[in-house]
Design a protein around this motif. Structure first.
Motif, PDB file in Angstrom:
ATOM      1  N   ASN A  59       0.904 -16.107  35.572  1.00 16.81           N
ATOM      2  CA  ASN A  59       1.632 -17.190  35.592  1.00 16.81           C
ATOM      3  C   ASN A  59       1.669 -17.672  37.086  1.00 16.81           C
ATOM      4  O   ASN A  59       2.282 -16.831  37.957  1.00 16.81           O
ATOM      5  CB  ASN A  59       3.126 -17.076  34.963  1.00 16.81           C
ATOM      6  CG  ASN A  59       2.896 -17.202  33.491  1.00 16.81           C
ATOM      7  OD1 ASN A  59       1.872 -17.056  32.873  1.00 16.81           O
ATOM      8  ND2 ASN A  59       4.198 -17.116  32.809  1.00 16.81           N
TER       9      ASN A  59
ATOM     10  N   HIS B 182      21.252 -21.173  21.133  1.00 15.74           N
ATOM     11  CA  HIS B 182      21.366 -22.809  21.377  1.00 15.74           C
ATOM     12  C   HIS B 182      22.373 -23.342  20.600  1.00 15.74           C
ATOM     13  O   HIS B 182      22.302 -24.779  20.665  1.00 15.74           O
ATOM     14  CB  HIS B 182      19.863 -23.279  20.883  1.00 15.74           C
ATOM     15  CG  HIS B 182      18.581 -22.846  21.938  1.00 15.74           C
ATOM     16  ND1 HIS B 182      18.501 -23.300  23.150  1.00 15.74           N
ATOM     17  CD2 HIS B 182      17.734 -22.004  21.596  1.00 15.74           C
ATOM     18  CE1 HIS B 182      17.479 -22.741  23.752  1.00 15.74           C
ATOM     19  NE2 HIS B 182      16.776 -21.952  22.596  1.00 15.74           N
TER      20      HIS B 182
ATOM     21  N   TYR C 108       5.313 -13.229  34.983  1.00 16.97           N
ATOM     22  CA  TYR C 108       4.529 -12.707  34.123  1.00 16.97           C
ATOM     23  C   TYR C 108       2.911 -12.772  34.785  1.00 16.97           C
ATOM     24  O   TYR C 108       2.660 -13.668  35.535  1.00 16.97           O
ATOM     25  CB  TYR C 108       4.108 -13.455  32.722  1.00 16.97           C
ATOM     26  CG  TYR C 108       5.545 -13.288  31.774  1.00 16.97           C
ATOM     27  CD1 TYR C 108       5.556 -12.254  31.159  1.00 16.97           C
ATOM     28  CD2 TYR C 108       6.658 -14.123  31.787  1.00 16.97           C
ATOM     29  CE1 TYR C 108       6.420 -11.781  30.203  1.00 16.97           C
ATOM     30  CE2 TYR C 108       7.544 -13.788  30.990  1.00 16.97           C
ATOM     31  CZ  TYR C 108       7.526 -12.546  30.212  1.00 16.97           C
ATOM     32  OH  TYR C 108       8.731 -12.644  29.428  1.00 16.97           O
TER      33      TYR C 108
ATOM     34  N   PRO D 188      17.944 -24.293  28.325  1.00 16.32           N
ATOM     35  CA  PRO D 188      16.712 -24.827  27.884  1.00 16.32           C
ATOM     36  C   PRO D 188      15.673 -24.008  27.364  1.00 16.32           C
ATOM     37  O   PRO D 188      15.788 -22.888  27.954  1.00 16.32           O
ATOM     38  CB  PRO D 188      16.215 -26.139  28.651  1.00 16.32           C
ATOM     39  CG  PRO D 188      16.885 -25.751  29.870  1.00 16.32           C
ATOM     40  CD  PRO D 188      17.983 -24.831  29.653  1.00 16.32           C
ATOM     41  N   ASN D 189      14.885 -24.454  26.529  1.00 17.21           N
ATOM     42  CA  ASN D 189      13.693 -23.538  26.024  1.00 17.21           C
ATOM     43  C   ASN D 189      12.736 -23.199  27.471  1.00 17.21           C
ATOM     44  O   ASN D 189      12.710 -23.981  28.244  1.00 17.21           O
ATOM     45  CB  ASN D 189      12.696 -24.368  25.399  1.00 17.21           C
ATOM     46  CG  ASN D 189      13.140 -24.610  23.807  1.00 17.21           C
ATOM     47  OD1 ASN D 189      13.052 -25.682  23.280  1.00 17.21           O
ATOM     48  ND2 ASN D 189      13.688 -23.401  23.201  1.00 17.21           N
ATOM     49  N   GLY D 190      12.385 -21.799  27.520  1.00 16.46           N
ATOM     50  CA  GLY D 190      11.584 -21.620  28.645  1.00 16.46           C
ATOM     51  C   GLY D 190      12.432 -21.337  29.770  1.00 16.46           C
ATOM     52  O   GLY D 190      11.836 -21.027  31.010  1.00 16.46           O
ATOM     53  N   ALA D 191      13.701 -21.073  29.621  1.00  9.22           N
ATOM     54  CA  ALA D 191      14.701 -21.040  30.976  1.00  9.22           C
ATOM     55  C   ALA D 191      14.688 -19.513  31.528  1.00  9.22           C
ATOM     56  O   ALA D 191      14.820 -19.276  32.414  1.00  9.22           O
ATOM     57  CB  ALA D 191      16.015 -21.475  30.567  1.00  9.22           C
ATOM     58  N   GLY D 192      14.086 -18.660  30.598  1.00  2.76           N
ATOM     59  CA  GLY D 192      14.044 -17.078  30.855  1.00  2.76           C
ATOM     60  C   GLY D 192      15.162 -16.415  30.346  1.00  2.76           C
ATOM     61  O   GLY D 192      14.958 -15.219  30.735  1.00  2.76           O
ATOM     62  N   LYS D 193      15.587 -16.739  29.341  1.00  2.61           N
ATOM     63  CA  LYS D 193      16.678 -15.804  28.552  1.00  2.61           C
ATOM     64  C   LYS D 193      16.002 -14.736  28.053  1.00  2.61           C
ATOM     65  O   LYS D 193      16.632 -13.410  28.388  1.00  2.61           O
ATOM     66  CB  LYS D 193      17.532 -16.638  27.521  1.00  2.61           C
ATOM     67  CG  LYS D 193      17.919 -18.211  28.094  1.00  2.61           C
ATOM     68  CD  LYS D 193      18.745 -18.863  26.973  1.00  2.61           C
ATOM     69  CE  LYS D 193      17.631 -19.465  26.113  1.00  2.61           C
ATOM     70  NZ  LYS D 193      16.781 -20.327  26.347  1.00  2.61           N
ATOM     71  N   SER D 194      15.149 -14.737  27.375  1.00  4.94           N
ATOM     72  CA  SER D 194      14.514 -13.602  26.575  1.00  4.94           C
ATOM     73  C   SER D 194      13.753 -12.802  27.550  1.00  4.94           C
ATOM     74  O   SER D 194      13.986 -11.559  27.495  1.00  4.94           O
ATOM     75  CB  SER D 194      13.479 -13.916  25.696  1.00  4.94           C
ATOM     76  OG  SER D 194      14.017 -14.820  24.454  1.00  4.94           O
ATOM     77  N   THR D 195      13.218 -13.243  28.593  1.00  8.39           N
ATOM     78  CA  THR D 195      12.528 -12.426  29.819  1.00  8.39           C
ATOM     79  C   THR D 195      13.836 -11.694  30.251  1.00  8.39           C
ATOM     80  O   THR D 195      13.459 -10.456  30.712  1.00  8.39           O
ATOM     81  CB  THR D 195      11.874 -13.291  30.538  1.00  8.39           C
ATOM     82  OG1 THR D 195      11.071 -14.173  29.824  1.00  8.39           O
ATOM     83  CG2 THR D 195      11.214 -12.382  31.841  1.00  8.39           C
TER      84      THR D 195
ATOM     85  N   GLN E  29      14.175 -12.228  19.002  1.00 12.48           N
ATOM     86  CA  GLN E  29      13.962 -13.568  18.559  1.00 12.48           C
ATOM     87  C   GLN E  29      12.861 -13.451  17.559  1.00 12.48           C
ATOM     88  O   GLN E  29      12.993 -13.884  16.370  1.00 12.48           O
ATOM     89  CB  GLN E  29      13.519 -14.503  19.673  1.00 12.48           C
ATOM     90  CG  GLN E  29      14.095 -15.794  19.442  1.00 12.48           C
ATOM     91  CD  GLN E  29      13.444 -16.514  20.899  1.00 12.48           C
ATOM     92  OE1 GLN E  29      12.649 -16.223  21.693  1.00 12.48           O
ATOM     93  NE2 GLN E  29      13.897 -17.658  20.957  1.00 12.48           N
TER      94      GLN E  29
ATOM     95  N   SER F  35       9.385 -16.378  35.973  1.00 16.81           N
ATOM     96  CA  SER F  35      10.124 -16.754  34.734  1.00 16.81           C
ATOM     97  C   SER F  35      11.512 -16.481  34.950  1.00 16.81           C
ATOM     98  O   SER F  35      12.678 -17.175  34.259  1.00 16.81           O
ATOM     99  CB  SER F  35       9.620 -16.052  33.513  1.00 16.81           C
ATOM    100  OG  SER F  35       8.273 -16.651  33.381  1.00 16.81           O
TER     101      SER F  35
ATOM    102  N   GLU G  27       0.274  -8.209  28.226  1.00 14.78           N
ATOM    103  CA  GLU G  27      -0.073  -9.592  29.101  1.00 14.78           C
ATOM    104  C   GLU G  27      -1.560  -9.692  29.466  1.00 14.78           C
ATOM    105  O   GLU G  27      -1.847 -10.666  29.756  1.00 14.78           O
ATOM    106  CB  GLU G  27       1.004  -9.833  30.231  1.00 14.78           C
ATOM    107  CG  GLU G  27       2.485  -9.621  29.805  1.00 14.78           C
ATOM    108  CD  GLU G  27       2.832 -10.581  28.787  1.00 14.78           C
ATOM    109  OE1 GLU G  27       2.058 -11.801  28.994  1.00 14.78           O
ATOM    110  OE2 GLU G  27       3.600 -10.469  28.019  1.00 14.78           O
TER     111      GLU G  27
END
Ligand code: ATP
Length: 594
Positions: free
Chosen positions: A360, A547, A357, A383-390, A430, A364, A119
């Motif tokens: 930021n 999704h 992050y 939704p996109n950017g909700a923090g799932k992958s994080t 992903q 997140s 990062e």
């Protein structure tokens, strides 16, 4: 100075550890070589004196020691040549070993380092300097040290010889070279600082270069006609660095040329002095030739000596970057008291987890809590950017949280060795990886330590719906896939995704995480996988991020995330009754099919 000596010591330790035998041979050859020039100069003097006396006493070549002297000169000359050639071979061999050794250290560090480093742009700067310098710098340090000592030894011998002529000649030899030393040391500093400051710019031009020559960008570059645009960006960035560097080198060259005038004047003085001494009969012709050669050689040694000295100075600056990288601390480690993780017995508890992050403004993941029970299938939606992958990265300890904890059967995962802990997980990311290896290896990479006993890879491929395709490849599972190598076959993106799923299934880890696993699957395959999902995961605890709400309904429990926080949890029916965010997303998607 002390710091630089420490750096040299560390660098030399690498040289020694990578090839102790070759390092010894290299040193011995170099010391031996430093005595040869003096022997040669001395023998030439004897030869000329013998020839002069033969001429004056009208003897022929065969008389006296002339032939013996000629043979001795040839032997020394031959020894010098042969040790130079052998020395070059030794240095090449040693460089190769050292390069492999340094790459080993760099790669081992790079794969262990905390993911959070990626990062920070400074990390890339440090990595880029280390990877360009590390493989060859330590060897240059060794060679520069050797050539410095060799030059010093030869110089002392030559200066000793010149002292017998006149002390001022020996002094002259040293004094005329002083401006050169200062110049080289000063410009080593200037160039290092310049190149260090230029690292971000150099990375930028390397990036534009990749955009213009890489496989991945090639399609968009052509379709959008971006070639000229990126060529001009590359050129601008490249020329900016090079022109500034050239300006520094230009200044250095001008001063170097001035110092060359001083040296030429010294040679003029010496020639006049020696010529007068010889004409006055104070020197024999042999002595004249010897002193001239000694002075010339001495100048060369002094030049080499100072150039190795300034290179050493430069090396010390650059090797510091390699150590800076190798010394980067890993913070994702097992904190005491260390617990060895076992197979999940009860649950993974996520407690008040927060993570931002670097750089930021917003977290997140913010104060997230929920449990994952053994054997449960949890769907993470939002939704996109909700923090799932994080959240997945925190769960698998790719990052450590800023606050809160993940407890694995009650134990904080920070008390576990991350390498051991990650063995408990199998993930389809992903942005899963495409490995340009055989299809079989692509699957077996999921668990590289375990063998493919009883057709496990094929079973995983069957579950992921890719077995038939792989069997049809020219060499079946042994076909290299991708487009990098000869005889390889490229697959479609969806086919690669099926292989990534097979890889995750091949790894018999107790927890399976699938982050958008069906984004590129065709409807048949998706249906095939998700209608048999429970059978495929074989009772493993599973987290499914998607999704596609038709797939969500198979989960035992659904966790809805929005802006980094949990907004709802429950079964599909419960959440539909709640008429909250899940209901709204589900109905919007399903309405399109009505
Ligand atoms: P999606 O459904 O689009 O995959 P997501 O729910 O998985 O989204 P995350 O990828 O976890 O969302 O991202 C959460 C937030 O963190 C986003 O606002 C994103 O901008 C930010 N973010 C994600 N990855 C990074 C990163 N490597 N560095 C900085 N910020 C990031």
């Amino acid at each position: 100075m002390k710091q630089k000596l420490t750096l040299f010591r560390k660098a030399l330790r690498f040289v020694w550890q990578s090839a102790p035998g070759w390092a010894t041979v290299n040193t011995v050859i170099s010391v031996f070589q430093s005595f040869l020039p003096l022997a040669l100069v001395w023998l030439i003097k004897l030869l000329i004196d013998n020839i002069t006396s033969a001429v004056s006493s009208h003897q022929n070549v065969a008389s006296g020691n002339i032939i013996l002297m000629i043979i001795a000169v040839v032997i020394v000359y031959f020894l010098d040549e042969i040790t130079t050639d052998f020395g070059n071979f030794v240095r090449n061999k040693q460089s190769m070993k050292l390069e492999a050794y340094m790459y080993g250290l760099l790669h081992a560090k790079a794969v262990r380092l905390d993911l959070i480093n990626f990062e920070h742009p400074q990390y890339y700067d440090c990595l880029s300097r280390a990877t360009t310098e590390a493989p060859w710098r330590p060897n240059t340090i060794l060679n520069n040290l050797i050539s410095m000592f060799r030059g010093l030894l030869s110089l002392i011998l030559m200066a000793g010889l010149l002292l017998t002529l006149h002390w001022s000649i020996a002094l002259l030899l040293v004094i005329v070279n002083i401006p050169g030393i200062w110049l080289r040391l000063h410009y080593a500093d200037v160039l290092y600082n310049f190149r260090r400051d230029q690292t971000p710019e150099a990375r930028k031009s390397a990036y534009f270069n990749w955009l213009l020559t890489g496989d991945r960008p090639s399609r968009e570059i052509r379709l959008f006609g971006l070639g000229d645009y990126f060529i001009s960006l590359f050129r601008k960035s490249f020329m900016k660095q090079k022109e500034e560097e050239l300006e520094i080198i230009r200044k250095r060259t001008v001063i170097e040329m001035i110092s060359d005038v001083v040296k030429a004047l010294a040679i003029l003085f010496l020639l006049i002095y020696i010529a007068r001494q010889t004409v006055n009969g104070k020197l024999t012709l042999g002595q004249m030739a010897m002193f001239l050669l000694a002075f010339r050689q001495g100048m060369t040694y002094i030049k080499d000596l100072f150039s190795s000295l300034s290179s050493l100075y430069e090396d010390s600056l650059f090797i510091g970057d390699t150590f800076e990288f190798l010394d980067l601390k890993e913070s994702v480690v097992a904190n005491p008291p260390v617990t060895v993780p076992a197979v999940l017995e009860k649950e993974i508890a996520i407690e008040n987890l927060s993570f931002t992050y670097p750089g930021n403004p917003q977290p997140s993941v913010s104060n997230v809590s929920f449990n994952i029970n053994k054997g449960e299938i949890i769907a993470l939606v939002g939704p996109n950017g909700a923090g799932k992958s994080t959240l997945v990265r925190l769960l698998t300890r790719l990052y450590d949280p800023d606050a809160g904890s993940v407890r694995y059967d009650g134990t904080d995962i920070r008390n576990m060795d991350p390498e051991h802990y990650r063995k408990l997980f199998s993930v389809v990311f992903q942005d899963f990886m495409l490995y340009n290896l055989t299809a079989g290896e692509n699957i077996r990479l999921g668990s590289i330590d375990t063998g493919d006993g009883s057709g496990k890879a094929q079973n995983a491929a069957k579950s992921a719906g890719v077995d038939e395709l792989l069997n049809k490849l020219p060499k079946g599972y042994n076909t290299v896939i991708g487009n990098l190598f000869d005889d390889s076959r490229e697959l479609s993106w969806g086919e690669w995704q099926k292989i990534a799923i097979a890889r995750a299934l091949f790894r018999e880890a107790p927890v399976l995480i699938l982050d958008e696993p069906s984004s590129s699957l065709d409807a048949d395959t998706e249906f095939e996988i998700f209608s048999r999902f429970r059978a495929i995961v074989k009772g493993r605890t599973s987290i499914l991020i998607t999704h596609r709400f038709t797939n969500v309904t198979l989960a035992d429990r659904i966790v809805v995330l929005d802006k980094g926080s949990v907004v709802e949890t429950g079964t599909h029916d419960e959440l539909m009754r709640n008429r909250g965010m899940y209901y709204s997303m589900y109905t919007k998607q399903s309405s399109r099919f009505k």
